[in-house]
Scaffold this motif. Structure first.
Motif, PDB file in Angstrom:
ATOM      1  N   MET A   1       0.833  -1.190   0.000  1.00 38.04           N
ATOM      2  CA  MET A   1       0.000   0.000   0.000  1.00 38.04           C
ATOM      3  C   MET A   1       0.872   1.245   0.000  1.00 38.04           C
ATOM      4  SD  MET A   1      -3.334  -0.499   2.386  1.00 38.04           S
ATOM      5  CE  MET A   1      -2.492  -0.996   3.861  1.00 38.04           C
ATOM      6  N   GLU A   2       0.381   2.234  -0.683  1.00 41.70           N
ATOM      7  CA  GLU A   2       1.097   3.500  -0.749  1.00 41.70           C
ATOM      8  C   GLU A   2       0.980   4.233   0.583  1.00 41.70           C
ATOM      9  OE1 GLU A   2       2.768   4.792  -3.450  1.00 41.70           O
ATOM     10  OE2 GLU A   2       2.434   2.859  -4.402  1.00 41.70           O
ATOM     11  N   ASP A 101      -3.539   2.614  -4.605  1.00 46.52           N
ATOM     12  CA  ASP A 101      -3.407   1.237  -4.141  1.00 46.52           C
ATOM     13  C   ASP A 101      -3.717   0.231  -5.247  1.00 46.52           C
ATOM     14  OD1 ASP A 101      -2.696   2.062  -1.609  1.00 46.52           O
ATOM     15  OD2 ASP A 101      -4.727   1.881  -0.800  1.00 46.52           O
ATOM     16  N   LEU A 102      -4.517   0.647  -6.230  1.00 48.86           N
ATOM     17  CA  LEU A 102      -4.910  -0.267  -7.304  1.00 48.86           C
ATOM     18  C   LEU A 102      -3.864  -0.358  -8.412  1.00 48.86           C
ATOM     19  CD1 LEU A 102      -8.669   0.734  -7.687  1.00 48.86           C
ATOM     20  CD2 LEU A 102      -7.737  -1.256  -6.484  1.00 48.86           C
ATOM     21  N   VAL A 151     -11.090  -7.684  -4.623  1.00 53.70           N
ATOM     22  CA  VAL A 151      -9.909  -6.820  -4.549  1.00 53.70           C
ATOM     23  C   VAL A 151      -9.280  -7.038  -3.191  1.00 53.70           C
ATOM     24  CG1 VAL A 151      -9.045  -4.453  -4.557  1.00 53.70           C
ATOM     25  CG2 VAL A 151     -10.909  -5.091  -6.099  1.00 53.70           C
ATOM     26  N   ASP A 152      -8.003  -7.422  -3.191  1.00 55.05           N
ATOM     27  CA  ASP A 152      -7.265  -7.638  -1.955  1.00 55.05           C
ATOM     28  C   ASP A 152      -6.037  -6.725  -1.989  1.00 55.05           C
ATOM     29  OD1 ASP A 152      -5.683  -8.489   0.185  1.00 55.05           O
ATOM     30  OD2 ASP A 152      -6.271 -10.589  -0.070  1.00 55.05           O
ATOM     31  N   VAL A 153      -6.164  -5.565  -1.352  1.00 55.12           N
ATOM     32  CA  VAL A 153      -5.087  -4.569  -1.370  1.00 55.12           C
ATOM     33  C   VAL A 153      -3.846  -5.125  -0.673  1.00 55.12           C
ATOM     34  CG1 VAL A 153      -4.414  -2.255  -0.611  1.00 55.12           C
ATOM     35  CG2 VAL A 153      -6.702  -2.634  -1.529  1.00 55.12           C
ATOM     36  N   GLU A 154      -4.031  -5.846   0.418  1.00 54.30           N
ATOM     37  CA  GLU A 154      -2.898  -6.391   1.166  1.00 54.30           C
ATOM     38  C   GLU A 154      -2.074  -7.359   0.322  1.00 54.30           C
ATOM     39  OE1 GLU A 154      -1.999  -5.420   4.262  1.00 54.30           O
ATOM     40  OE2 GLU A 154      -3.677  -4.018   4.266  1.00 54.30           O
ATOM     41  N   GLN A 155      -2.749  -8.169  -0.498  1.00 56.58           N
ATOM     42  CA  GLN A 155      -2.075  -9.152  -1.346  1.00 56.58           C
ATOM     43  C   GLN A 155      -1.737  -8.596  -2.731  1.00 56.58           C
ATOM     44  OE1 GLN A 155      -1.097 -12.309  -0.395  1.00 56.58           O
ATOM     45  NE2 GLN A 155      -1.700 -11.594   1.629  1.00 56.58           N
TER      46      GLN A 155
END
Length: 172
Positions: A1-2, A101-102, A151-155
């Motif tokens: 993540m930013e 983040d995307l 959508v899994d931002v962590e992964q």
């Protein structure tokens, strides 16, 4: 993540007292009223600047930074981006994500790796994800529940379903 999220870009100076016109890259320009400090990305470094005042003019936010009182002190930063820390960012609702983040996220279909999300295009109806596909080149996917399954931002992972017509049927 930013850790930092882009809030706007300095488009030009405004007057001679150090104010700048900022094109907001946030979906709610009124957020600038609440932001106390930003980080100016000069290309070589990030300068922390305190916001002294904010007002609005057409689609721009007119920003005055504390300690910058002359056009010559700010003119060199035209075209530079302004960032805020993630802690100062607005709370997101469920199924909402920061564009920062995307971008760069790995995209998968049920069959496996499909590509990498390169950019997000904002349209009137919904956002469109621009994906550099491994086998199909640039593919545009609408950000709707029927297409975006997870959508899994962590992964750093997105799972999509390719609806008929999004890519050539003979290329599937």
């Amino acid at each position: 993540m930013e850790q930092f999220l882009r809030a706007g870009v300095i488009s030009s100076t405004h007057g001679i007292r150090g104010e700048v016109k900022v094109f907001p890259t946030t979906d709610d320009a009124d957020r600038f009223k609440e932001i106390r400090k930003v980080f100016l990305d000069t290309g070589r470094e990030r300068l922390e600047l305190e916001i002294q005042s904010v007002r609005f003019f057409k689609q721009f936010v007119i920003v005055k930074f504390k300690g910058i009182d002359n056009i010559n002190d700010i003119e060199k930063y035209k075209g530079c981006s302004l960032y805020i820390s993630r802690e100062e960012a607005a709370e997101l609702d469920e199924d909402e994500y920061y564009i920062g983040d995307l971008i760069g996220m790995d995209v998968y279909t049920e069959e496996g790796h499909f590509g990498v999300l390169r950019d997000v295009m904002e349209t009137g109806a919904n956002e469109v994800y621009i994906i550099d596909s491994d086998s199909h080149g640039e593919v545009l996917i609408p950000a709707i529940r029927q297409c975006v399954l997870d959508v899994d931002v962590e992964q750093n992972r997105m799972t999509i379903r390719l609806m008929d017509g999004l890519i050539g049927d003979d290329n599937r």
